[in-house]
Design an enzyme around this catalytic site. Sequence first.
Site, short mmCIF file in Angstrom:
data_model
loop_
_atom_site.label_atom_id
_atom_site.label_comp_id
_atom_site.label_asym_id
_atom_site.label_seq_id
_atom_site.Cartn_x
_atom_site.Cartn_y
_atom_site.Cartn_z
N HIS A 196 -21.64 -1.81 22.16
CA HIS A 196 -20.50 -1.45 23.03
C HIS A 196 -19.36 -2.47 22.93
CE1 HIS A 196 -23.69 0.70 25.67
NE2 HIS A 196 -23.06 1.60 24.94
N GLU A 255 -12.56 3.58 23.95
CA GLU A 255 -12.97 3.00 22.67
C GLU A 255 -12.13 3.55 21.52
OE1 GLU A 255 -16.98 3.96 24.21
OE2 GLU A 255 -17.65 2.47 22.77
#
Length: 401
Positions: A179, A385
Amino acid sequence: MSNHPLILVLNCGSSSLKGAVLDVVNGKVLLSCVAEKLGFADAFITFKADGDKHKVALGGDHSHTVAVEALMAELKVHHLHHKIAAVGHRVVHGGERFTHSTLIDDQVMRDIETCIVLAPLHNPAHILGIRAAQAVFADLPHVAVFDTAFHQTMPEQAYRYAVPTELYTQYGVRRYGMHGTSYRFVAQETARFLGRAETELALVIAHLGNGASITAVLNGQSRDTSMGLTPLEGLVMGTRSGDIDPSIFSFLQENANLDMAEITAMLNHKSGLLGLSDLSNDCRTLEEAAANGHKGALLALEVFAYRLAKYVAAMTVANGRLDALVFTGGIGENSTFVREKVLSHLAVLGLSIDHDANLAACFGRAGIISQPGKTPLALVIPTNEELMIAQDTAQLAGLSI
Ligand code: ADP
């Protein structure tokens, strides 16, 4: 429509491909797609653009290349193809080799291949996707953005396991974390939201989606994180157990007649919120069930929040102090219930909750949810993201934005 250069962001799995065309200047997504069942006869791709959604069957050899070709055809329909200036690829594992995003050349492809042992399901799929995109978007720069890269700043005391040294030197057994792209984005956004420099903040960021992890970010750098050699370690997740006594392998082999592969699959796919609740891996479903008296659902949420709170304290130790705890990801951004439960365990660190602010910071809205005037702060900052990948890609491709 603006004339900003556009970035195509691709995220390839073994039988799937997700794509998004972003304007990096304003963060808008102009077109997105999801291809599913790649490699199978019933492969298809779904496109979303201008509020319209439609599905196209993928013929030929049903491969990633066919999916990228279909995407190119759709871009032409929307007159977007000639505006795409670069392609950014999400790559899960960059091992110790990749500390930053990078322009892709033959050496980079070989190095991504070397990391296959660390991500045997993901990296081969990324390689397929990159090759397919390079064939169809042959004249454009391609950039790789790694989930692991941000965590390469962890000190050795945080990333080494207490196992024989040769496991690290020969096999690369260490904590890598995941992540990272989300953490980098959220750390930057938190600083911007607070009007402070990233280099003066001690943050603990909890990325809580189906996969969940937590990271200590000091002065803009990762100091420790909960995921390890693989994403199985750390927090309770949708279907993953998170931390567990490794003796469970020999115990279940002897007592339940399960082999290594069966136990690994169980810890990855049948555990976590799903295993504890015997109902669902989905936080929203569990909240509804808990409200209706489902005991397993309530227990699953209790364990999730308690384990997460313990990790907040651990990550505070990694940073040496705490300015703010930041929630992000589908659960972090939306579950007022989980945030309240986590913070109820953390008065010991001086953390607090403002109930109205907690209710207000939902569905994509950032906000401070701790009580006014109290420190450390607790915040909600939505992640993005894809935008982070697009921004890296634009920068490495030398685009002036
Ligand atoms: P992924 O890791 O697949 O990207 P997401 O970040 O989308 O996952 O997070 C999915 C999780 O977020 C699910 O457990 C879902 O139930 C939870 N979630 C989404 N919206 C809400 C909500 N309003 N309340 C509680 N949980 C939510």
